[in-house]
Design an enzyme around this catalytic site. Structure first.
Site, mmCIF file in Angstrom:
data_model
loop_
_atom_site.group_PDB
_atom_site.id
_atom_site.type_symbol
_atom_site.label_atom_id
_atom_site.label_comp_id
_atom_site.label_asym_id
_atom_site.label_seq_id
_atom_site.Cartn_x
_atom_site.Cartn_y
_atom_site.Cartn_z
ATOM 1 N N CYS A 2 1.093 -1.134 0.060
ATOM 2 C CA CYS A 2 0.124 0.330 -0.203
ATOM 3 C C CYS A 2 0.533 1.610 -0.003
ATOM 4 O O CYS A 2 2.013 1.180 0.303
ATOM 5 C CB CYS A 2 -1.146 -0.465 1.223
ATOM 6 S SG CYS A 2 -1.937 -0.977 1.100
ATOM 7 N N GLY A 28 -1.533 1.008 -4.851
ATOM 8 C CA GLY A 28 -2.197 0.031 -4.540
ATOM 9 C C GLY A 28 -3.406 1.048 -5.513
ATOM 10 O O GLY A 28 -3.450 2.365 -5.714
ATOM 11 N N ASN A 101 0.568 -0.017 6.105
ATOM 12 C CA ASN A 101 1.666 -0.336 5.012
ATOM 13 C C ASN A 101 1.822 -1.695 5.896
ATOM 14 O O ASN A 101 3.110 -1.566 6.147
ATOM 15 C CB ASN A 101 2.521 0.062 4.231
ATOM 16 C CG ASN A 101 3.002 -0.434 2.869
ATOM 17 O OD1 ASN A 101 2.067 -1.711 2.371
ATOM 18 N ND2 ASN A 101 4.440 -0.109 2.620
ATOM 19 N N GLY A 102 1.254 -2.985 4.933
ATOM 20 C CA GLY A 102 2.443 -4.263 5.503
ATOM 21 C C GLY A 102 0.711 -5.228 5.861
ATOM 22 O O GLY A 102 0.273 -4.845 5.730
ATOM 23 N N TYR A 257 10.503 -5.082 -7.871
ATOM 24 C CA TYR A 257 9.106 -4.809 -8.362
ATOM 25 C C TYR A 257 7.900 -3.744 -7.591
ATOM 26 O O TYR A 257 7.591 -2.749 -8.376
ATOM 27 C CB TYR A 257 7.921 -5.961 -8.460
ATOM 28 C CG TYR A 257 6.992 -6.015 -9.077
ATOM 29 C CD1 TYR A 257 6.264 -5.667 -10.394
ATOM 30 C CD2 TYR A 257 5.868 -5.646 -8.481
ATOM 31 C CE1 TYR A 257 5.041 -5.599 -10.458
ATOM 32 C CE2 TYR A 257 4.631 -5.326 -8.313
ATOM 33 C CZ TYR A 257 4.096 -5.559 -9.786
ATOM 34 O OH TYR A 257 3.427 -4.865 -10.411
ATOM 35 N N THR A 303 7.898 -2.228 -14.746
ATOM 36 C CA THR A 303 9.463 -2.553 -13.921
ATOM 37 C C THR A 303 10.687 -3.173 -14.805
ATOM 38 O O THR A 303 11.586 -2.313 -14.077
ATOM 39 C CB THR A 303 8.501 -3.780 -12.899
ATOM 40 O OG1 THR A 303 7.218 -2.878 -12.691
ATOM 41 C CG2 THR A 303 9.478 -3.212 -12.292
ATOM 42 N N ASP A 365 11.653 -9.775 -17.687
ATOM 43 C CA ASP A 365 10.736 -9.614 -16.847
ATOM 44 C C ASP A 365 10.912 -9.219 -15.084
ATOM 45 O O ASP A 365 12.381 -9.657 -15.050
ATOM 46 C CB ASP A 365 9.183 -10.039 -16.587
ATOM 47 C CG ASP A 365 8.115 -9.603 -16.480
ATOM 48 O OD1 ASP A 365 8.465 -8.388 -15.447
ATOM 49 O OD2 ASP A 365 6.993 -10.241 -16.069
#
Length: 499
Positions: A2, A28, A101-102, A257, A303, A365
């Site tokens: 997040c 997010g 966040n987490g 990422y 990414t 990737d």
């Protein structure tokens, strides 16, 4: 994964928090929320969807005050309903809101303790609401009408003693200011910075440094593992280490990422780390495939572009863009539900056929998680006329669930779990498959001016840094959060893409 923001400024913070959240939208896309404080009154707007869709002019006008916090969410623990959009709020004591966040690994135990011992009711399935109530209860134990910064720091210290897992959080205490804190392992990122205005110094806390950059804030530093940063309503800044034995172990997947390439996390430039990932991966390809017949290197946007560019340079092979991305489709990795992920790949990417026809192509990737996207992209490359399709991952095989805030809930969903490289290559349809070695990934990320001696590499190694993750726990979260359950929830009257 997040994104969180907190600000104390000299003027209204609503527009600044909105702008900061749009920069953190990659963290997010499921829901967004802002809560502000003016005097002793709080104002809240939160809903499912992207930042641009959740906040209209009428909402922004009502978000008054020079102090506020914001959040962008994708669902990990709990369902994906709008009732779990953040920030969360409790009125006792003082009125406290929190953005998180987490993921807490002992959430179930804490929920029982909060009800039985602390007489607090949890209304959602979100561990963020649990974290908020733990903090609120610890602050309430001071028993004071007027609290000091030391009381707030003491509450954070008690949070560290009770909570386990990965968490970076920002709490707003009505009439007092905001407090940002990070778990004792520093698993999830969080930074703070300052900006000089005509009226004085303003402060900001955020998940990534890019949010500070776009708003003209100067990065001061990362919040250290176990540390708390308190910004009082008068604009003064205070810090304290609140954990007894912090162990610096940030999540390495942030660099692979999650984070934007223009971010600096724990004094590591994400862009530079990804360049080095490409360098190291090229050396492995040279070792394993010395007489390669690769004609062109093509990244899977977005990414992997940085790693693919340095890989192509090291191999002495042309780098080309072979896929064009529809930027109005969200990141497939963080979409709830396997059906949605499958459907979205062709909507998200379109091939430039001339770059594939008659060529031996190496697709790059950042990682391979479930393998669904990789499989479809390889099929698209063959349809476009590629003679051979090789595939390279800038990270090692993702073999284990992540329990610290990334949506990798069940080992059975991970294509690399209990499979060899050859088996994975066959499933995704690649002529040859290359993975980064874990030691090389660690070296690529840690090289430079950093004090980090170890990383959380649990999704690659199965070694969980908090040491409280058991087989029983992994089985339980797999059952609770598997794709079939999320899909069922998603189909019950909500648009999971938020678009």
């Amino acid at each position: 994964m997040c994104g969180i923001i907190g600000m104390v400024c000299k003027t209204n913070v609503n527009q600044s928090i909105y702008d900061g959240l749009t920069v953190l939208q990659h963290r997010g896309q499921d829901a967004a929320g802002i809560m502000t404080c003016e005097g002793h009154k709080l104002y809240l707007r939160k809903e499912n969807g992207l930042v641009r869709d959740v906040f209209k002019t009428s909402h922004m006008i009502n978000l008054r005050g020079n102090c506020g916090i914001g959040h962008v969410r994708y669902p990990t623990a709990g369902c994906a309903s709008s009732s779990e959009a953040q920030p969360f709020y409790v009125n006792s004591p003082y009125g406290i809101a929190l953005a998180h966040n987490g993921n807490l690994t002992n959430a179930e135990q804490l929920k029982k303790e909060l009800f039985r011992d602390d007489k607090r009711h949890i209304n959602t399935e979100s561990d963020s609401e649990i974290l908020l109530n733990v903090f609120a209860h610890q602050l309430q134990k001071s028993g004071k009408m007027d609290i000091t910064k030391e009381d707030i720091f003491d509450a954070v210290a008690n949070v560290h003693q009770r909570c386990s897992g990965g968490y970076a959080a920002i709490a707003m205490i009505t009439g007092y200011g905001i407090i940002g804190f990070r778990d004792p392992c520093g698993i999830r990122p969080i930074v703070f910075g300052k900006r000089e205005s005509k009226l004085g110094t303003e402060y900001m806390i955020a998940s990534e440094s890019v949010a500070l950059d776009v708003l003209g804030f100067e990065l001061i530093r990362d919040i250290a593992p176990g540390e708390a940063v308190f910004i009082a309503i008068d604009g003064s800044l205070h810090t304290r280490q609140c954990a007894k034995k912090p162990v610096f172990s940030p999540c390495i997947f942030e660099y692979v990422y999650l984070a934007r390439p223009d971010s600096i996390i724990d004094n590591i430039y994400v862009y530079k780390a990804r360049l080095r990932m490409g360098d190291w991966l090229s050396k492995k390809i040279k070792r394993e495939f010395p007489r390669h017949d690769i004609d062109v290197v093509i990244p899977i946007p977005d990414t992997s572009r940085t790693a693919a560019l340095s890989l192509a340079n090291e191999l002495g092979v042309n780098y080309r863009e072979g896929f064009i991305k529809n930027r109005y489709i969200g990141r497939t990795f963080i979409m709830p539900g396997q059906q949605l992920r499958k459907k979205s790949v062709r909507q998200k990417l379109n091939v430039i056929g001339i770059e594939f026809k008659g060529k031996n192509v190496l697709l790059v990737d950042d990682s391979i998680v479930r393998g669904t996207t990789s499989q479809q992209i390889i099929h698209m490359a063959r349809e476009a006329g590629a003679r051979k399709v090789y595939f390279a991952s800038a990270s090692p095989p993702v073999r284990y669930p992540n329990v610290y805030g990334i949506d990798m809930p069940a080992a059975s969903e991970l294509i690399a779990h209990n499979r060899s490289i050859e088996e994975i290559a066959a499933i995704i349809g690649a002529d040859r498959l290359f993975y980064q070695d874990l030691e090389d990934l660690i070296d690529a990320v840690s090289k430079g001016k950093t004090k980090i001696s170890q990383f959380d590499t649990s999704c690659f190694s199965g070694d969980y840094i908090t040491k409280d993750v058991t087989e029983e726990y992994l089985k339980k979260i797999a059952a609770q959060r598997c794709d079939s359950n999320i899909s069922k929830q998603s189909n019950e009257g909500r648009d999971v893409m938020g678009l």
